[in-house]
Write a protein that holds these residues in place. Structure first.
Motif, PDB file in Angstrom:
ATOM      1  N   GLY A 232     -12.567   1.265  12.629  1.00 14.89           N
ATOM      2  CA  GLY A 232     -13.720   0.716  11.746  1.00 14.89           C
ATOM      3  C   GLY A 232     -13.120   0.043  10.489  1.00 14.89           C
ATOM      4  N   CYS A 233     -11.961  -0.694  10.540  1.00 15.64           N
ATOM      5  CA  CYS A 233     -11.358  -1.337   9.357  1.00 15.64           C
ATOM      6  C   CYS A 233     -10.409  -2.074   9.777  1.00 15.64           C
ATOM      7  CB  CYS A 233     -10.831  -0.422   8.195  1.00 15.64           C
ATOM      8  SG  CYS A 233      -9.229   0.785   8.893  1.00 15.64           S
ATOM      9  N   SER A 234     -10.133  -3.167   8.999  1.00 11.12           N
ATOM     10  CA  SER A 234      -8.984  -4.222   9.267  1.00 11.12           C
ATOM     11  C   SER A 234      -7.605  -3.548   8.939  1.00 11.12           C
ATOM     12  CB  SER A 234      -9.260  -5.332   8.249  1.00 11.12           C
ATOM     13  OG  SER A 234      -8.991  -5.057   6.974  1.00 11.12           O
ATOM     14  N   PRO A 235      -6.317  -4.346   9.462  1.00 12.75           N
ATOM     15  CA  PRO A 235      -5.333  -3.723   9.527  1.00 12.75           C
ATOM     16  C   PRO A 235      -4.875  -3.413   7.938  1.00 12.75           C
ATOM     17  CG  PRO A 235      -5.036  -5.276  11.129  1.00 12.75           C
ATOM     18  CD  PRO A 235      -6.605  -5.414  10.624  1.00 12.75           C
ATOM     19  N   MET A 236      -5.091  -4.388   6.825  1.00 14.42           N
ATOM     20  CA  MET A 236      -4.785  -4.348   5.661  1.00 14.42           C
ATOM     21  C   MET A 236      -5.796  -3.183   4.962  1.00 14.42           C
ATOM     22  SD  MET A 236      -2.314  -6.283   5.079  1.00 14.42           S
ATOM     23  CE  MET A 236      -1.769  -5.820   6.773  1.00 14.42           C
ATOM     24  N   GLU A 237      -6.935  -3.172   5.345  1.00 15.98           N
ATOM     25  CA  GLU A 237      -7.863  -1.980   4.807  1.00 15.98           C
ATOM     26  C   GLU A 237      -7.224  -0.676   5.004  1.00 15.98           C
ATOM     27  OE1 GLU A 237     -12.418  -4.132   4.736  1.00 15.98           O
ATOM     28  OE2 GLU A 237     -11.564  -3.059   6.724  1.00 15.98           O
ATOM     29  N   TYR A 238      -6.772  -0.327   6.425  1.00 14.23           N
ATOM     30  CA  TYR A 238      -6.056   0.599   7.028  1.00 14.23           C
ATOM     31  C   TYR A 238      -4.838   0.986   6.106  1.00 14.23           C
ATOM     32  CZ  TYR A 238      -4.157   4.276   9.993  1.00 14.23           C
ATOM     33  OH  TYR A 238      -3.937   5.369  10.796  1.00 14.23           O
ATOM     34  N   LEU A 239      -3.995   0.027   5.954  1.00 18.16           N
ATOM     35  CA  LEU A 239      -2.780   0.091   5.187  1.00 18.16           C
ATOM     36  C   LEU A 239      -3.110   0.777   3.646  1.00 18.16           C
ATOM     37  CD1 LEU A 239       0.222  -0.409   4.618  1.00 18.16           C
ATOM     38  CD2 LEU A 239      -0.269  -2.700   4.086  1.00 18.16           C
ATOM     39  N   LEU A 240      -4.313  -0.028   3.138  1.00 17.44           N
ATOM     40  CA  LEU A 240      -4.353   0.310   1.663  1.00 17.44           C
ATOM     41  C   LEU A 240      -4.866   1.841   1.638  1.00 17.44           C
ATOM     42  CD1 LEU A 240      -5.217  -0.392  -1.477  1.00 17.44           C
ATOM     43  CD2 LEU A 240      -7.432  -0.994  -0.599  1.00 17.44           C
ATOM     44  N   ARG A 241      -5.682   2.228   2.591  1.00  9.58           N
ATOM     45  CA  ARG A 241      -6.435   3.489   2.620  1.00  9.58           C
ATOM     46  C   ARG A 241      -4.897   4.561   2.914  1.00  9.58           C
ATOM     47  NH1 ARG A 241     -11.562   3.058   6.529  1.00  9.58           N
ATOM     48  NH2 ARG A 241     -12.716   1.612   5.225  1.00  9.58           N
ATOM     49  N   TYR A 242      -4.230   4.149   3.660  1.00 15.10           N
ATOM     50  CA  TYR A 242      -2.985   4.866   3.819  1.00 15.10           C
ATOM     51  C   TYR A 242      -2.235   5.096   2.657  1.00 15.10           C
ATOM     52  CZ  TYR A 242       0.908   7.596   5.917  1.00 15.10           C
ATOM     53  OH  TYR A 242       1.857   8.453   6.469  1.00 15.10           O
ATOM     54  N   ARG A 243      -1.975   4.125   1.791  1.00  9.43           N
ATOM     55  CA  ARG A 243      -1.023   4.212   0.643  1.00  9.43           C
ATOM     56  C   ARG A 243      -1.707   4.914  -0.314  1.00  9.43           C
ATOM     57  NH1 ARG A 243       0.351  -2.572   0.534  1.00  9.43           N
ATOM     58  NH2 ARG A 243       2.452  -2.177   1.652  1.00  9.43           N
ATOM     59  N   ILE A 244      -3.161   4.888  -0.347  1.00  5.44           N
ATOM     60  CA  ILE A 244      -3.861   5.680  -1.417  1.00  5.44           C
ATOM     61  C   ILE A 244      -3.643   7.153  -0.998  1.00  5.44           C
ATOM     62  CG2 ILE A 244      -5.933   6.276  -2.509  1.00  5.44           C
ATOM     63  CD1 ILE A 244      -4.883   3.569  -3.355  1.00  5.44           C
ATOM     64  N   GLU A 245      -3.684   7.514   0.279  1.00  3.43           N
ATOM     65  CA  GLU A 245      -3.545   8.951   0.678  1.00  3.43           C
ATOM     66  C   GLU A 245      -2.190   9.540   0.162  1.00  3.43           C
ATOM     67  OE1 GLU A 245      -5.764  11.081   1.688  1.00  3.43           O
ATOM     68  OE2 GLU A 245      -7.296   9.548   1.960  1.00  3.43           O
ATOM     69  N   GLN A 246      -0.805   8.642   0.409  1.00  2.01           N
ATOM     70  CA  GLN A 246       0.247   8.889  -0.019  1.00  2.01           C
ATOM     71  C   GLN A 246       0.480   9.149  -1.592  1.00  2.01           C
ATOM     72  OE1 GLN A 246       2.331   9.974   2.548  1.00  2.01           O
ATOM     73  NE2 GLN A 246       0.593   9.648   3.683  1.00  2.01           N
ATOM     74  N   SER A 247      -0.406   8.221  -2.261  1.00  2.00           N
ATOM     75  CA  SER A 247      -0.473   8.508  -3.345  1.00  2.00           C
ATOM     76  C   SER A 247      -0.995   9.491  -4.121  1.00  2.00           C
ATOM     77  CB  SER A 247      -1.102   7.159  -4.269  1.00  2.00           C
ATOM     78  OG  SER A 247      -2.354   7.234  -4.108  1.00  2.00           O
ATOM     79  N   LYS A 248      -1.951  10.235  -3.288  1.00  2.09           N
ATOM     80  CA  LYS A 248      -2.575  11.187  -3.865  1.00  2.09           C
ATOM     81  C   LYS A 248      -1.685  12.577  -3.654  1.00  2.09           C
ATOM     82  CE  LYS A 248      -6.660  11.734  -2.145  1.00  2.09           C
ATOM     83  NZ  LYS A 248      -7.622  11.521  -0.915  1.00  2.09           N
ATOM     84  N   LEU A 249      -0.785  12.704  -2.519  1.00  5.18           N
ATOM     85  CA  LEU A 249       0.251  13.727  -2.446  1.00  5.18           C
ATOM     86  C   LEU A 249       1.234  13.608  -3.559  1.00  5.18           C
ATOM     87  CD1 LEU A 249       0.959  13.365   1.194  1.00  5.18           C
ATOM     88  CD2 LEU A 249      -0.435  15.124   0.141  1.00  5.18           C
ATOM     89  N   LEU A 250       1.563  12.139  -3.985  1.00  8.03           N
ATOM     90  CA  LEU A 250       2.637  12.275  -5.068  1.00  8.03           C
ATOM     91  C   LEU A 250       1.771  12.795  -6.250  1.00  8.03           C
ATOM     92  CD1 LEU A 250       4.506   9.060  -4.138  1.00  8.03           C
ATOM     93  CD2 LEU A 250       5.453  11.322  -4.159  1.00  8.03           C
ATOM     94  N   LEU A 251       0.910  12.462  -6.685  1.00  9.98           N
ATOM     95  CA  LEU A 251       0.132  13.038  -7.734  1.00  9.98           C
ATOM     96  C   LEU A 251      -0.169  14.385  -7.969  1.00  9.98           C
ATOM     97  CD1 LEU A 251      -2.881  10.171  -7.821  1.00  9.98           C
ATOM     98  CD2 LEU A 251      -1.010  10.344  -9.651  1.00  9.98           C
ATOM     99  N   MET A 252       0.057  14.857  -7.013  1.00 16.32           N
ATOM    100  CA  MET A 252      -0.417  16.668  -6.880  1.00 16.32           C
ATOM    101  C   MET A 252       1.263  16.961  -6.999  1.00 16.32           C
ATOM    102  SD  MET A 252      -3.344  17.601  -4.132  1.00 16.32           S
ATOM    103  CE  MET A 252      -2.527  17.008  -2.836  1.00 16.32           C
ATOM    104  N   GLN A 253       2.052  16.539  -6.320  1.00 17.53           N
ATOM    105  CA  GLN A 253       3.314  17.200  -5.948  1.00 17.53           C
ATOM    106  C   GLN A 253       4.592  16.860  -6.943  1.00 17.53           C
ATOM    107  OE1 GLN A 253       4.138  16.488  -1.938  1.00 17.53           O
ATOM    108  NE2 GLN A 253       2.337  17.591  -1.329  1.00 17.53           N
TER     109      GLN A 253
END
Length: 293
Positions: A232-253
């Motif tokens: 349901g998204c383009s490759p670049m949208e997928y990449l952006l979402r995944y980068r944000i998910e990884q950033s959330k882990l770093l913000l917590m940890q």
């Protein structure tokens, strides 16, 4: 034949199992609405079983899952000595057959500990099990089912019940792994999955649609079409979402500054990272981190 689709979590759970051996002439019982899934794994001989309008010849090395809501019956008696394991299981989710139009890949939004599931990337996923399949590792399936049978006498113990569930999940893995590669999905699905795997492996790097296409040997337009269909998204949208998910882990940890976190997950500029985070999450990276302090 469409596989049976299970939404996870929670995992399907083991209820009971056993072993049967019958002489020639045995007919599978005539039953309706048994309320549980009935997995049959034949070791010797052949079971002749009907489920509604479908007919199955379950030979040695085959596995069949009978549905809880259907009429099951023997279509004819066994022609030779027949031995098989049976296993009952159930799931807390609805389990319609996999529709030909594709899977619903929507995420769960149930609250966890007062926070939405999206805070922890706790999206549900699908487990597609073949209703009828020739097992790739029948000996391994027999071993696991035999272990489940041996645990029956001590199944009143908490630790043993947990062990039963673990063994059952291994049985499910064997069933899922027995689906032939050509049956796992269309070429567009395979393309989308390969693209997602590449983006997840290289998200820290600078990625363009042209670079993605060269890496996968697919045209970028075709990749985009496949990913839109599957995710349901383009490759670049997928990449952006995944980068944000990884950033959330770093913000917590970690205690890393926001600028370093942006760099760690592939953003060249911290302001663009913060604005992207705000757009997707509805709060700034700093506000997100404060939720856990």
């Amino acid at each position: 034949m469409n596989p049976l689709l299970f939404r996870i979590p929670p995992l399907p759970h083991y209820i009971a199992s056993g072993f049967n051996r019958y002489p020639p002439g045995y007919h599978h019982p005539n039953r309706q609405h048994i309320k549980v899934f009935d997995l049959l794994v034949v070791l010797q001989g052949c079971l002749y079983i009907g489920e509604e309008e479908r007919r199955f010849m379950v030979n040695a090395g085959d596995a069949l899952i009978l549905r809880p809501d259907c009429h099951h019956f023997g279509t004819e008696g066994c022609r030779e000595d027949t031995a098989y394991y049976w296993l009952h299981f159930q799931t807390a989710h609805e389990w319609p057959p996999l529709p030909g139009s594709g899977l619903d890949s929507g995420s769960s939004t149930e609250p966890v500990g007062g926070l939405p599931a999206s805070f922890f990337n706790m999206s549900a996923f699908n487990l597609a099990l073949p209703q009828f399949v020739t097992l790739l590792q029948p000996a391994k399936a027999e071993e696991l089912l035999a272990q489940l049978g041996q645990l029956q006498a001590t199944a009143h113990l908490e630790a043993v019940r947990f062990r039963q569930q673990v063994l059952f999940q291994e049985v499910l893995q064997l069933l899922a792994a027995s689906v032939k590669p050509g049956q796992r999905g269309s070429q567009s699905t395979v393309c989308a999955e390969q693209a997602a795997s590449y983006l997840r492996a290289h998200y820290r790097e600078e990625i363009t649609t042209a670079k993605l296409g060269d890496s996968l040997n697919f045209h970028p337009v075709y990749i985009a079409r496949c990913m839109n269909k599957e995710y349901g998204c383009s490759p670049m949208e997928y990449l952006l979402r995944y980068r944000i998910e990884q950033s959330k882990l770093l913000l917590m940890q970690t205690g890393f500054p926001i600028a370093r976190i942006a760099e760690e997950v592939g953003f060249n500029q911290a302001p663009y990272f913060s604005s992207s985070f705000m757009k997707l999450e509805g709060l700034s990276p700093r506000e997100y981190r404060q939720r856990f302090t």
